[in-house]
Design a protein around this motif. Structure first.
Motif, PDB file in Angstrom:
ATOM      1  N   VAL A 117      -9.954  37.669  22.737  1.00 42.33           N
ATOM      2  CA  VAL A 117     -10.817  38.849  22.698  1.00 42.33           C
ATOM      3  C   VAL A 117     -11.136  39.232  21.264  1.00 42.33           C
ATOM      4  O   VAL A 117     -10.400  38.919  20.333  1.00 42.33           O
ATOM      5  CB  VAL A 117     -10.162  40.050  23.420  1.00 42.33           C
ATOM      6  CG1 VAL A 117     -10.070  39.799  24.920  1.00 42.33           C
ATOM      7  CG2 VAL A 117      -8.787  40.356  22.837  1.00 42.33           C
ATOM      8  N   ARG A 118     -12.261  39.935  21.125  1.00 42.23           N
ATOM      9  CA  ARG A 118     -12.662  40.517  19.846  1.00 42.23           C
ATOM     10  C   ARG A 118     -12.803  42.018  20.076  1.00 42.23           C
ATOM     11  O   ARG A 118     -13.542  42.439  20.977  1.00 42.23           O
ATOM     12  CB  ARG A 118     -13.980  39.929  19.375  1.00 42.23           C
ATOM     13  CG  ARG A 118     -14.438  40.448  18.011  1.00 42.23           C
ATOM     14  CD  ARG A 118     -15.838  39.970  17.662  1.00 42.23           C
ATOM     15  NE  ARG A 118     -15.919  38.515  17.674  1.00 42.23           N
ATOM     16  CZ  ARG A 118     -16.621  37.829  18.570  1.00 42.23           C
ATOM     17  NH1 ARG A 118     -17.289  38.460  19.522  1.00 42.23           N
ATOM     18  NH2 ARG A 118     -16.663  36.521  18.515  1.00 42.23           N
ATOM     19  N   LEU A 119     -12.118  42.819  19.271  1.00 43.82           N
ATOM     20  CA  LEU A 119     -12.065  44.257  19.516  1.00 43.82           C
ATOM     21  C   LEU A 119     -12.403  45.054  18.266  1.00 43.82           C
ATOM     22  O   LEU A 119     -12.064  44.647  17.150  1.00 43.82           O
ATOM     23  CB  LEU A 119     -10.669  44.668  20.008  1.00 43.82           C
ATOM     24  CG  LEU A 119     -10.116  43.942  21.241  1.00 43.82           C
ATOM     25  CD1 LEU A 119      -8.666  44.357  21.485  1.00 43.82           C
ATOM     26  CD2 LEU A 119     -10.972  44.208  22.460  1.00 43.82           C
ATOM     27  N   GLN A 120     -13.044  46.179  18.493  1.00 46.20           N
ATOM     28  CA  GLN A 120     -13.309  47.143  17.434  1.00 46.20           C
ATOM     29  C   GLN A 120     -12.473  48.390  17.720  1.00 46.20           C
ATOM     30  O   GLN A 120     -12.356  48.815  18.868  1.00 46.20           O
ATOM     31  CB  GLN A 120     -14.789  47.534  17.414  1.00 46.20           C
ATOM     32  CG  GLN A 120     -15.740  46.416  17.016  1.00 46.20           C
ATOM     33  CD  GLN A 120     -15.827  46.220  15.517  1.00 46.20           C
ATOM     34  OE1 GLN A 120     -15.364  47.073  14.750  1.00 46.20           O
ATOM     35  NE2 GLN A 120     -16.402  45.116  15.087  1.00 46.20           N
ATOM     36  N   GLY A 121     -11.908  48.948  16.685  1.00 46.38           N
ATOM     37  CA  GLY A 121     -11.103  50.141  16.891  1.00 46.38           C
ATOM     38  C   GLY A 121     -10.403  50.573  15.626  1.00 46.38           C
ATOM     39  O   GLY A 121     -10.914  50.354  14.520  1.00 46.38           O
ATOM     40  N   GLU A 122      -9.224  51.146  15.801  1.00 41.78           N
ATOM     41  CA  GLU A 122      -8.489  51.693  14.665  1.00 41.78           C
ATOM     42  C   GLU A 122      -7.015  51.310  14.762  1.00 41.78           C
ATOM     43  O   GLU A 122      -6.376  51.529  15.790  1.00 41.78           O
ATOM     44  CB  GLU A 122      -8.636  53.202  14.641  1.00 41.78           C
ATOM     45  CG  GLU A 122      -8.012  53.862  13.424  1.00 41.78           C
ATOM     46  CD  GLU A 122      -8.370  55.329  13.321  1.00 41.78           C
ATOM     47  OE1 GLU A 122      -7.513  56.109  12.870  1.00 41.78           O
ATOM     48  OE2 GLU A 122      -9.494  55.691  13.718  1.00 41.78           O
ATOM     49  N   ILE A 123      -6.506  50.732  13.682  1.00 45.30           N
ATOM     50  CA  ILE A 123      -5.086  50.374  13.604  1.00 45.30           C
ATOM     51  C   ILE A 123      -4.284  51.621  13.257  1.00 45.30           C
ATOM     52  O   ILE A 123      -4.569  52.307  12.267  1.00 45.30           O
ATOM     53  CB  ILE A 123      -4.841  49.290  12.532  1.00 45.30           C
ATOM     54  CG1 ILE A 123      -5.636  48.025  12.856  1.00 45.30           C
ATOM     55  CG2 ILE A 123      -3.344  48.969  12.431  1.00 45.30           C
ATOM     56  CD1 ILE A 123      -5.545  46.958  11.779  1.00 45.30           C
ATOM     57  N   GLY A 124      -3.281  51.920  14.076  1.00 47.49           N
ATOM     58  CA  GLY A 124      -2.431  53.070  13.809  1.00 47.49           C
ATOM     59  C   GLY A 124      -1.459  52.806  12.673  1.00 47.49           C
ATOM     60  O   GLY A 124      -1.124  51.658  12.361  1.00 47.49           O
ATOM     61  N   ALA A 125      -0.995  53.864  12.066  1.00 46.07           N
ATOM     62  CA  ALA A 125      -0.060  53.730  10.942  1.00 46.07           C
ATOM     63  C   ALA A 125       1.355  53.401  11.390  1.00 46.07           C
ATOM     64  O   ALA A 125       2.176  52.926  10.597  1.00 46.07           O
ATOM     65  CB  ALA A 125      -0.057  55.017  10.119  1.00 46.07           C
ATOM     66  N   GLN A 126       1.672  53.635  12.674  1.00 46.67           N
ATOM     67  CA  GLN A 126       3.022  53.351  13.159  1.00 46.67           C
ATOM     68  C   GLN A 126       3.269  51.845  13.223  1.00 46.67           C
ATOM     69  O   GLN A 126       2.347  51.055  13.486  1.00 46.67           O
ATOM     70  CB  GLN A 126       3.222  53.955  14.550  1.00 46.67           C
ATOM     71  CG  GLN A 126       3.147  55.470  14.602  1.00 46.67           C
ATOM     72  CD  GLN A 126       3.044  55.944  16.034  1.00 46.67           C
ATOM     73  OE1 GLN A 126       1.979  55.909  16.635  1.00 46.67           O
ATOM     74  NE2 GLN A 126       4.166  56.394  16.580  1.00 46.67           N
TER      75      GLN A 126
ATOM     76  N   ALA B 237      -4.339  50.423   7.605  1.00 47.84           N
ATOM     77  CA  ALA B 237      -4.421  51.322   8.757  1.00 47.84           C
ATOM     78  C   ALA B 237      -5.821  51.927   8.756  1.00 47.84           C
ATOM     79  O   ALA B 237      -6.424  52.114   7.697  1.00 47.84           O
ATOM     80  CB  ALA B 237      -3.362  52.416   8.686  1.00 47.84           C
ATOM     81  N   GLY B 238      -6.328  52.190   9.966  1.00 44.84           N
ATOM     82  CA  GLY B 238      -7.659  52.747  10.071  1.00 44.84           C
ATOM     83  C   GLY B 238      -8.615  51.809  10.777  1.00 44.84           C
ATOM     84  O   GLY B 238      -8.197  50.852  11.440  1.00 44.84           O
ATOM     85  N   PRO B 239      -9.928  52.033  10.671  1.00 46.22           N
ATOM     86  CA  PRO B 239     -10.917  51.229  11.379  1.00 46.22           C
ATOM     87  C   PRO B 239     -10.807  49.747  11.033  1.00 46.22           C
ATOM     88  O   PRO B 239     -10.620  49.385   9.860  1.00 46.22           O
ATOM     89  CB  PRO B 239     -12.252  51.814  10.903  1.00 46.22           C
ATOM     90  CG  PRO B 239     -11.925  53.205  10.474  1.00 46.22           C
ATOM     91  CD  PRO B 239     -10.541  53.135   9.908  1.00 46.22           C
ATOM     92  N   ALA B 240     -10.930  48.893  12.054  1.00 45.66           N
ATOM     93  CA  ALA B 240     -10.820  47.456  11.834  1.00 45.66           C
ATOM     94  C   ALA B 240     -11.416  46.704  13.016  1.00 45.66           C
ATOM     95  O   ALA B 240     -11.490  47.216  14.132  1.00 45.66           O
ATOM     96  CB  ALA B 240      -9.358  47.049  11.638  1.00 45.66           C
ATOM     97  N   ALA B 241     -11.853  45.478  12.731  1.00 44.65           N
ATOM     98  CA  ALA B 241     -12.263  44.544  13.779  1.00 44.65           C
ATOM     99  C   ALA B 241     -11.196  43.457  13.855  1.00 44.65           C
ATOM    100  O   ALA B 241     -10.789  42.904  12.822  1.00 44.65           O
ATOM    101  CB  ALA B 241     -13.626  43.934  13.444  1.00 44.65           C
ATOM    102  N   ILE B 242     -10.705  43.170  15.046  1.00 44.26           N
ATOM    103  CA  ILE B 242      -9.628  42.189  15.199  1.00 44.26           C
ATOM    104  C   ILE B 242     -10.019  41.127  16.222  1.00 44.26           C
ATOM    105  O   ILE B 242     -10.853  41.353  17.106  1.00 44.26           O
ATOM    106  CB  ILE B 242      -8.312  42.862  15.627  1.00 44.26           C
ATOM    107  CG1 ILE B 242      -8.458  43.531  17.008  1.00 44.26           C
ATOM    108  CG2 ILE B 242      -7.847  43.865  14.580  1.00 44.26           C
ATOM    109  CD1 ILE B 242      -7.140  44.005  17.599  1.00 44.26           C
TER     110      ILE B 242
END
Length: 222
Positions: free
Chosen positions: A65-74, A121-126
């Motif tokens: 999968v390819r996802l757009q979103g935000e990586i949490g700091a935890q 951390a923050g917005p990223a495409a993975i």
């Protein structure tokens, strides 16, 4: 003569069973090779955008999968090691999708000395593969929550800790801007395929059985 005939019957039956078991293991090997080839093709396939609305561990495992979103700091740190590198941790973080869903991501490996280092951390495409690791057994210690040291990837428990769905996306590569992490993509290396060794064992026993039969037949000659 009766003794020889009885020995031949018993020996023939035993030999047939052992050879049959060896042949069965070769059939199992061919079956497992086919499954592994299918899994490898799926792992390396082109990633689809987004997650399915309903995830099924049977049909969606290894789906790219390819996802757009935000990586949490935890972060949760899973103790592991890499050959020729040494001990370190897998870094597990929450990832919030654009639609608000929150899942786990396996970001990759860090050496022990980088445990406290700052990471993206923050917005990223993975890009990665959907996975439900099955690493926990009765011998796995409970995680050291105060020291943030886990001894296996446990999607259920980690999801509860991070407030996410109990599903993990194992990254294929580092997101743009990520430094210091070494991705550990999904592979088939952890799926056992020992059928060739089992076949060799059964055929070896068949050879020994045949050799013992010949030995006793020679001793039984008048």
């Amino acid at each position: 003569m009766r003794r020889v005939i009885f020995l031949l019957i018993i020996s023939g039956a035993g030999l047939a069973v052992l050879i049959g078991l060896g042949a069965w293991q070769l059939q199992r090997k061919a079956w497992k090779d086919g499954i592994l080839a299918t899994i490898e093709a799926r792992i390396a396939g082109a990633p689809a955008a987004g997650l399915p609305a309903e995830l099924d561990p049977e049909t969606d495992k290894y789906r790219p999968v390819r996802l757009q979103g935000e990586i949490g700091a935890q972060e949760l740190h899973v103790l592991t090691s890499i050959k020729d590198v040494g001990p370190g941790y897998r870094v597990i973080s929450p990832f919030t999708l654009e639609d608000g869903r929150r899942v786990l991501i396996d970001r990759g490996f860090i050496p022990v000395k980088e445990k406290q280092a700052a990471r993206l951390a923050g917005p990223a495409a993975i890009e990665g593969n959907i996975h439900w690791p099955q690493e926990v057994d009765s011998y796995t210690p409970e995680p050291d929550l105060s020291g943030n040291i886990w001894y296996a990837r446990d999607a259920e428990q980690m999801a509860a800790q991070l407030g996410a769905e109990p599903v993990m996306i194992v990254l294929r590569a580092k997101p743009e801007g990520e430094t210091g992490l070494r991705p550990m993509p999904v592979t088939t290396s952890g799926i056992p395929n020992d059928h060739l060794q089992y076949a060799i064992t059964w055929f070896s026993l068949a050879f020994i059985w045949a050799a013992m039969t010949l030995y006793f037949l020679r001793r039984s000659r008048p």
